[in-house]
Design a protein around this motif. Sequence first.
Motif, PDB file in Angstrom:
ATOM      1  N   GLY A 177     -19.586  31.216  13.937  1.00 54.00           N
ATOM      2  CA  GLY A 177     -19.262  32.046  15.093  1.00 54.00           C
ATOM      3  C   GLY A 177     -17.803  31.927  15.495  1.00 54.00           C
ATOM      4  O   GLY A 177     -17.147  32.913  15.824  1.00 54.00           O
ATOM      5  N   LEU A 178     -17.282  30.695  15.455  1.00 51.73           N
ATOM      6  CA  LEU A 178     -15.862  30.488  15.758  1.00 51.73           C
ATOM      7  C   LEU A 178     -14.977  31.199  14.742  1.00 51.73           C
ATOM      8  O   LEU A 178     -13.954  31.802  15.099  1.00 51.73           O
ATOM      9  CB  LEU A 178     -15.547  28.994  15.784  1.00 51.73           C
ATOM     10  N   LEU A 179     -15.372  31.150  13.482  1.00 51.22           N
ATOM     11  CA  LEU A 179     -14.588  31.810  12.440  1.00 51.22           C
ATOM     12  C   LEU A 179     -14.626  33.329  12.608  1.00 51.22           C
ATOM     13  O   LEU A 179     -13.608  34.013  12.444  1.00 51.22           O
ATOM     14  CB  LEU A 179     -15.128  31.411  11.063  1.00 51.22           C
ATOM     15  N   LEU A 180     -15.800  33.870  12.964  1.00 45.40           N
ATOM     16  CA  LEU A 180     -15.917  35.306  13.185  1.00 45.40           C
ATOM     17  C   LEU A 180     -15.139  35.760  14.417  1.00 45.40           C
ATOM     18  O   LEU A 180     -14.730  36.917  14.514  1.00 45.40           O
ATOM     19  CB  LEU A 180     -17.397  35.691  13.325  1.00 45.40           C
ATOM     20  N   SER A 181     -14.933  34.848  15.366  1.00 48.47           N
ATOM     21  CA  SER A 181     -14.150  35.178  16.569  1.00 48.47           C
ATOM     22  C   SER A 181     -12.651  35.056  16.339  1.00 48.47           C
ATOM     23  O   SER A 181     -11.861  35.532  17.164  1.00 48.47           O
ATOM     24  CB  SER A 181     -14.534  34.242  17.721  1.00 48.47           C
ATOM     25  N   ALA A 182     -12.259  34.401  15.257  1.00 41.85           N
ATOM     26  CA  ALA A 182     -10.838  34.106  15.033  1.00 41.85           C
ATOM     27  C   ALA A 182     -10.000  35.369  14.945  1.00 41.85           C
ATOM     28  O   ALA A 182      -8.821  35.372  15.306  1.00 41.85           O
ATOM     29  CB  ALA A 182     -10.677  33.275  13.759  1.00 41.85           C
TER      30      ALA A 182
END
Length: 430
Positions: free
Chosen positions: A62-67
């Motif tokens: 999720g953090l990577l997709l938000s980056a």
Amino acid sequence: MSDTLAETPLLTTVQKKTVRIRWFLIGFLILGGVVNYLDRSTLSVANTTIAGEFGLNALEMGLLLSAFSWPYAIANLPAGYLVDKFGPKHVFAFAAGAWSLVSMVTAAANSFGVLYALRVALGIAESPFFTASLKVSERWFNKRERALPVALINTGSQIANAIAPPLLTFLLLTMSWRGMFIVVGALGVVVALVWLRIYRDPTLQEQAMIKGAQAQEAIASTEPKVGWGQLLRQRNTWFMVLGAFGIFYTVWVYLTWLPSYLQTARGFSLSQSGWLASLPFLCGIIGVIFGGWLSNRLVARGTSTVRARKIPIVGGAVLAAAAVLPVAYVDNTALAIVLLSLGYFASQIPIGCLWTLASDVAPTNQVASLGAIQNFGGFVGAAIAPAATGAILTATAGNYTLVFLIGGVLLLVGALSYGFFVKDRSGRTA
């Protein structure tokens, strides 16, 4: 002379050429939108594959997709200023070349940290696309015509969203996720080079034909220059930011987690989810076009331009909420997919009208800037959505109920913000 080319019964040779040029530019921007969004979609389609290779859990993914979305949201602010200052030709071409390079370099990523940094760079590089497109529409179309071309430009993203799951899944399965990033990046290089070759601003004669010579003179003589500080002091600006936040949040839950939802919550394989995930996005194409058509139709019937934008925005957001909220409690897979498709169709009805609304309420020299500020608010929502979804799934052992409930509520927040608080404060009726 008529204020619009569309209203001229017999077009001169110059007018016919102008009509061809401006619609050709819109067509190319649709293609640019397709490539732009294919770049954004690569990580979503490769979600489970990359998570497996790098050993990432749902929260980390999720953090990577938000980056992408955080820097995209922030970079929209200077992007709007740069487009207003330097024009759409060179800013768009530079951006397309930059995002394509980042995509191809991503193929060499070997760790979570590198992937994260490159997604940040992609967000920055892609930020000028829609502000540049809005500026092109503002220069080549007058206020009464503008909703349809802006909506059509936004169909590029929906076409990409529809074809991305099957197309990118095919590339992923045949040449690995790294090869997929290289191919999509190469497409953007072609877009940048062609844009540099074909784009030009309208001549003075064309501007007079498009917008009306008297109207142009009146604008030039009476419209004060408005700085960013004044834009940020206006109530419209902040409620447009809040409204875009609510709508974009749910859209980006679709864009980043739908393939994974179909695989983990509904039990489909990677190849099956690639095709099924395209169904809501195909409906989104129709939604964007319908919103632009409806807005233009309302204007033609005498509705004020601001009201004609707000009706599709508010109606679409409410309908989307009505479709998304029940998904949290639906066990039948076929019904869930129907509701998701209806929800995405409805959530796209406002998209083109959001951008057109910015061009309606902003001074001519601040069109891209206000559009960028609004888009900033939208992509704050887009940035929070993937990470919040990942956190919810981690905390609930993969249960999507709260994901859909939050998405539906925020769609209603968006509808209320635009419906009750964004108003035509200029005193104009058209």
